[in-house]
Design an enzyme around this catalytic site. Structure first.
Site, PDB file in Angstrom:
ATOM      1  N   GLN A  35       0.739  -0.858   0.271  1.00 50.21           N
ATOM      2  CA  GLN A  35      -0.058  -0.162  -0.003  1.00 50.21           C
ATOM      3  C   GLN A  35       0.385   1.178  -0.177  1.00 50.21           C
ATOM      4  O   GLN A  35       1.793   1.647  -0.168  1.00 50.21           O
ATOM      5  CB  GLN A  35      -0.829  -0.179   1.460  1.00 50.21           C
ATOM      6  CG  GLN A  35       0.167  -0.146   2.813  1.00 50.21           C
ATOM      7  CD  GLN A  35      -1.083  -1.149   3.072  1.00 50.21           C
ATOM      8  OE1 GLN A  35      -1.885  -1.106   3.752  1.00 50.21           O
ATOM      9  NE2 GLN A  35      -0.202  -1.852   4.838  1.00 50.21           N
ATOM     10  N   HIS A  66      -8.441   2.598  19.500  1.00 54.37           N
ATOM     11  CA  HIS A  66      -8.256   1.937  19.613  1.00 54.37           C
ATOM     12  C   HIS A  66      -8.479   0.484  21.444  1.00 54.37           C
ATOM     13  O   HIS A  66      -8.344   0.001  21.786  1.00 54.37           O
ATOM     14  CB  HIS A  66      -6.575   2.253  20.301  1.00 54.37           C
ATOM     15  CG  HIS A  66      -6.430   2.160  18.827  1.00 54.37           C
ATOM     16  ND1 HIS A  66      -4.901   2.969  18.975  1.00 54.37           N
ATOM     17  CD2 HIS A  66      -5.757   1.117  17.336  1.00 54.37           C
ATOM     18  CE1 HIS A  66      -4.770   3.210  17.497  1.00 54.37           C
ATOM     19  NE2 HIS A  66      -5.029   2.458  17.220  1.00 54.37           N
ATOM     20  N   ASP A 141       1.145 -12.543   6.843  1.00 53.90           N
ATOM     21  CA  ASP A 141      -0.264 -12.232   6.437  1.00 53.90           C
ATOM     22  C   ASP A 141      -1.555 -12.671   7.341  1.00 53.90           C
ATOM     23  O   ASP A 141      -1.149 -14.194   7.498  1.00 53.90           O
ATOM     24  CB  ASP A 141      -0.413 -13.448   4.979  1.00 53.90           C
ATOM     25  CG  ASP A 141      -1.960 -13.254   4.402  1.00 53.90           C
ATOM     26  OD1 ASP A 141      -3.110 -12.130   5.556  1.00 53.90           O
ATOM     27  OD2 ASP A 141      -2.907 -13.472   3.714  1.00 53.90           O
ATOM     28  N   GLY A 142      -2.279 -11.891   7.941  1.00 53.96           N
ATOM     29  CA  GLY A 142      -2.952 -12.776   9.093  1.00 53.96           C
ATOM     30  C   GLY A 142      -3.803 -13.743   8.179  1.00 53.96           C
ATOM     31  O   GLY A 142      -4.248 -14.171   9.351  1.00 53.96           O
ATOM     32  N   ASP A 160      -8.231  -5.751  13.080  1.00 62.45           N
ATOM     33  CA  ASP A 160      -7.804  -4.681  13.562  1.00 62.45           C
ATOM     34  C   ASP A 160      -7.747  -4.101  12.048  1.00 62.45           C
ATOM     35  O   ASP A 160      -6.423  -3.669  11.959  1.00 62.45           O
ATOM     36  CB  ASP A 160      -6.625  -4.393  14.630  1.00 62.45           C
ATOM     37  CG  ASP A 160      -6.625  -2.612  14.565  1.00 62.45           C
ATOM     38  OD1 ASP A 160      -6.665  -1.811  13.731  1.00 62.45           O
ATOM     39  OD2 ASP A 160      -5.657  -1.963  15.078  1.00 62.45           O
ATOM     40  N   SER A 161      -7.938  -4.515  11.106  1.00 62.09           N
ATOM     41  CA  SER A 161      -7.612  -4.279   9.533  1.00 62.09           C
ATOM     42  C   SER A 161      -8.398  -3.071   8.696  1.00 62.09           C
ATOM     43  O   SER A 161      -9.251  -2.336   9.956  1.00 62.09           O
ATOM     44  CB  SER A 161      -7.944  -5.903   8.757  1.00 62.09           C
ATOM     45  OG  SER A 161      -9.538  -5.067   9.027  1.00 62.09           O
ATOM     46  N   THR A 162      -7.518  -3.138   7.610  1.00 61.98           N
ATOM     47  CA  THR A 162      -8.385  -1.648   6.778  1.00 61.98           C
ATOM     48  C   THR A 162      -9.545  -2.601   6.424  1.00 61.98           C
ATOM     49  O   THR A 162     -10.310  -3.357   6.619  1.00 61.98           O
ATOM     50  CB  THR A 162      -6.868  -1.903   5.536  1.00 61.98           C
ATOM     51  OG1 THR A 162      -6.756  -3.286   5.268  1.00 61.98           O
ATOM     52  CG2 THR A 162      -5.461  -0.433   6.540  1.00 61.98           C
ATOM     53  N   ASP A 163      -9.933  -1.675   5.438  1.00 56.29           N
ATOM     54  CA  ASP A 163     -11.266  -1.862   4.628  1.00 56.29           C
ATOM     55  C   ASP A 163     -11.313  -3.243   4.306  1.00 56.29           C
ATOM     56  O   ASP A 163     -10.453  -3.536   3.731  1.00 56.29           O
ATOM     57  CB  ASP A 163     -11.946  -0.772   3.685  1.00 56.29           C
ATOM     58  CG  ASP A 163     -12.353   0.515   4.894  1.00 56.29           C
ATOM     59  OD1 ASP A 163     -12.306   0.266   5.585  1.00 56.29           O
ATOM     60  OD2 ASP A 163     -12.052   1.055   3.906  1.00 56.29           O
ATOM     61  N   PRO A 167      -5.838  -6.379   0.615  1.00 56.82           N
ATOM     62  CA  PRO A 167      -5.090  -7.092   1.190  1.00 56.82           C
ATOM     63  C   PRO A 167      -6.117  -7.427   2.310  1.00 56.82           C
ATOM     64  O   PRO A 167      -5.735  -8.631   2.866  1.00 56.82           O
ATOM     65  CB  PRO A 167      -3.656  -6.773   2.321  1.00 56.82           C
ATOM     66  CG  PRO A 167      -3.351  -5.718   1.794  1.00 56.82           C
ATOM     67  CD  PRO A 167      -4.629  -5.648   0.811  1.00 56.82           C
TER      68      PRO A 167
HETATM   69  N1  SAM Z   1      -8.342   1.298  12.142  1.00 51.96           N
HETATM   70  C1  SAM Z   1      -7.564   1.196  10.909  1.00 51.96           C
HETATM   71  C2  SAM Z   1      -9.012   1.178  10.353  1.00 51.96           C
HETATM   72  O1  SAM Z   1     -10.384   0.139  10.655  1.00 51.96           O
HETATM   73  O2  SAM Z   1      -9.068   1.988   9.211  1.00 51.96           O
HETATM   74  C3  SAM Z   1      -6.737   0.358  10.882  1.00 51.96           C
HETATM   75  C4  SAM Z   1      -5.618   0.667  11.234  1.00 51.96           C
HETATM   76  S1  SAM Z   1      -4.471  -0.646  10.772  1.00 51.96           S
HETATM   77  C5  SAM Z   1      -2.818   0.741  10.313  1.00 51.96           C
HETATM   78  C6  SAM Z   1      -4.983  -1.953   9.532  1.00 51.96           C
HETATM   79  C7  SAM Z   1      -3.958  -3.004   9.325  1.00 51.96           C
HETATM   80  O3  SAM Z   1      -4.182  -3.416   8.728  1.00 51.96           O
HETATM   81  C8  SAM Z   1      -2.808  -1.487   7.810  1.00 51.96           C
HETATM   82  O4  SAM Z   1      -1.532  -1.760   8.683  1.00 51.96           O
HETATM   83  C9  SAM Z   1      -2.634  -2.894   7.307  1.00 51.96           C
HETATM   84  O5  SAM Z   1      -1.289  -3.251   6.486  1.00 51.96           O
HETATM   85  C10 SAM Z   1      -2.975  -4.467   8.281  1.00 51.96           C
HETATM   86  N2  SAM Z   1      -3.942  -5.853   7.088  1.00 51.96           N
HETATM   87  C11 SAM Z   1      -4.431  -5.391   6.027  1.00 51.96           C
HETATM   88  N3  SAM Z   1      -4.239  -6.524   4.894  1.00 51.96           N
HETATM   89  C12 SAM Z   1      -4.214  -7.540   6.169  1.00 51.96           C
HETATM   90  C13 SAM Z   1      -4.000  -8.621   6.511  1.00 51.96           C
HETATM   91  N4  SAM Z   1      -4.429  -9.674   4.919  1.00 51.96           N
HETATM   92  N5  SAM Z   1      -3.157  -9.522   7.325  1.00 51.96           N
HETATM   93  C14 SAM Z   1      -2.520  -8.794   8.306  1.00 51.96           C
HETATM   94  N6  SAM Z   1      -3.064  -7.126   8.222  1.00 51.96           N
HETATM   95  C15 SAM Z   1      -3.460  -6.895   7.166  1.00 51.96           C
END
Ligand code: SAM
Length: 284
Positions: A35, A66, A141-142, A160-163, A167
């Site tokens: 990203q 958080h 990768d989670g 606690d992931s992105t949308d 990924p």
């Molecule tokens: N609180 C935020 C939101 O809801 O907008 C999310 C913050 S946190 C920084 C989200 C993290 O999820 C990112 O750093 C991203 O790299 C990670 N992420 C996305 N897909 C993932 C996956 N498949 N495995 C592990 N981490 C992942």
């Protein structure tokens, strides 16, 4: 660095609205294999991190998210010893989890190491628990991590992931929930950030259906404010491998041994009460 725009604006397609923060300057920008990461200094909200143009956090308001990602789930569990955080690279959720003395191990599985390294630099207060001997930071990768996790080895999984794009897409489907269900011990809890209730209710409904489908008997969605995210109002959804999520360790939450700025036992109780439109749509 480059000439800054005076406002950082995130345009949100699904809601037909935008969020903006006035910025002084861009502190960092890089494209990782996963990203684009941007960090700005704002005039009123401290630092701001965006991933692929989507705001992840600001210094000023991240405590809302958080605290709500960590404490309701941990106080709903009778004895959370082993916690896994999927994503969460800014380490704010990890810090909140480690405030609970009974937690013996917290593993954070973030796909993009650069998010954590930049958080250490620009959001050091969120990373202050990273050196805690109970913390383990993995960069992978989670989805694969949870698929390979030993059965009944985890008490709480926090997503606690992105949308649900890129990924993170595979963190919102049945097979991922199946992996989490298997990895959780009886009574274990999965909690996932579940987007804005006002505009993403259909997604929340689908997530809840899928969680029930894989065996989680109790599912609850807790709304909370979050100015930096689309609509300013967000949610997390909890699912338990076992019945009932309406009760929690209320006395423990009342007499918690650590400070919070948003979460309290009363806030927890209030978050379990859904507004009418959510209650009707989600069938609670
Ligand atoms: N609180 C935020 C939101 O809801 O907008 C999310 C913050 S946190 C920084 C989200 C993290 O999820 C990112 O750093 C991203 O790299 C990670 N992420 C996305 N897909 C993932 C996956 N498949 N495995 C592990 N981490 C992942």
């Amino acid at each position: 660095m480059s000439t800054p725009p005076s406002w950082f604006i995130e345009e949100v397609d699904h809601s037909g609205s935008a969020i903006g923060f006035r910025v002084k300057r861009k502190l960092h920008e890089e494209q990782t294999p996963f990203q684009k990461i941007e960090i700005y200094e704002t005039t009123d909200w401290g630092n701001l991190m965006a991933l692929d143009g989507c705001i992840m956090l600001t210094t000023r308001d991240n405590f809302l998210y958080h605290e709500m990602m960590a404490h309701p789930a941990l106080f709903s569990h009778s004895n959370p010893k082993r916690v896994v955080i999927i994503g969460g690279g800014d380490c704010g959720t990890l810090r909140e989890v480690l405030r609970h003395r009974e937690v013996e191990q917290a593993v954070q599985v973030e796909i993009d190491e650069r998010v954590t390294r930049l958080a250490e630099q620009y959001f050091p207060e969120l990373c202050e628990a990273n050196a805690d001997p109970r913390a383990q930071l993995l960069f992978e990768d989670g989805i694969a991590y949870m698929a390979a996790a030993a059965a009944e080895s985890v008490d709480v999984v926090i997503v606690d992931s992105t949308d649900p794009v890129g990924p993170a897409e595979g963190l919102f489907n049945e097979s991922f929930y199946q992996s989490c269900f298997k990895a959780l011990r009886p009574g274990g809890i999965l909690v996932q950030q579940s987007e804005p209730p006002l505009t993403q209710l259909a997604l929340i409904k689908t997530m809840r259906q899928l969680m029930r489908q894989v065996g989680f008997a109790a599912v609850r969605t807790l709304p909370f404010p979050q100015p930096a995210y689309p609509t300013g109002w967000w949610s997390c959804t909890m699912a338990r491998k076992g019945a009932d999520l309406s009760g929690f360790r209320e006395r423990g939450a009342h007499s918690k041994s650590f400070p919070t700025r948003y979460y309290s036992a009363d806030v927890h109780k209030a978050a379990l009460v859904l507004p009418e439109f959510m209650r009707e749509a989600l069938g609670e």
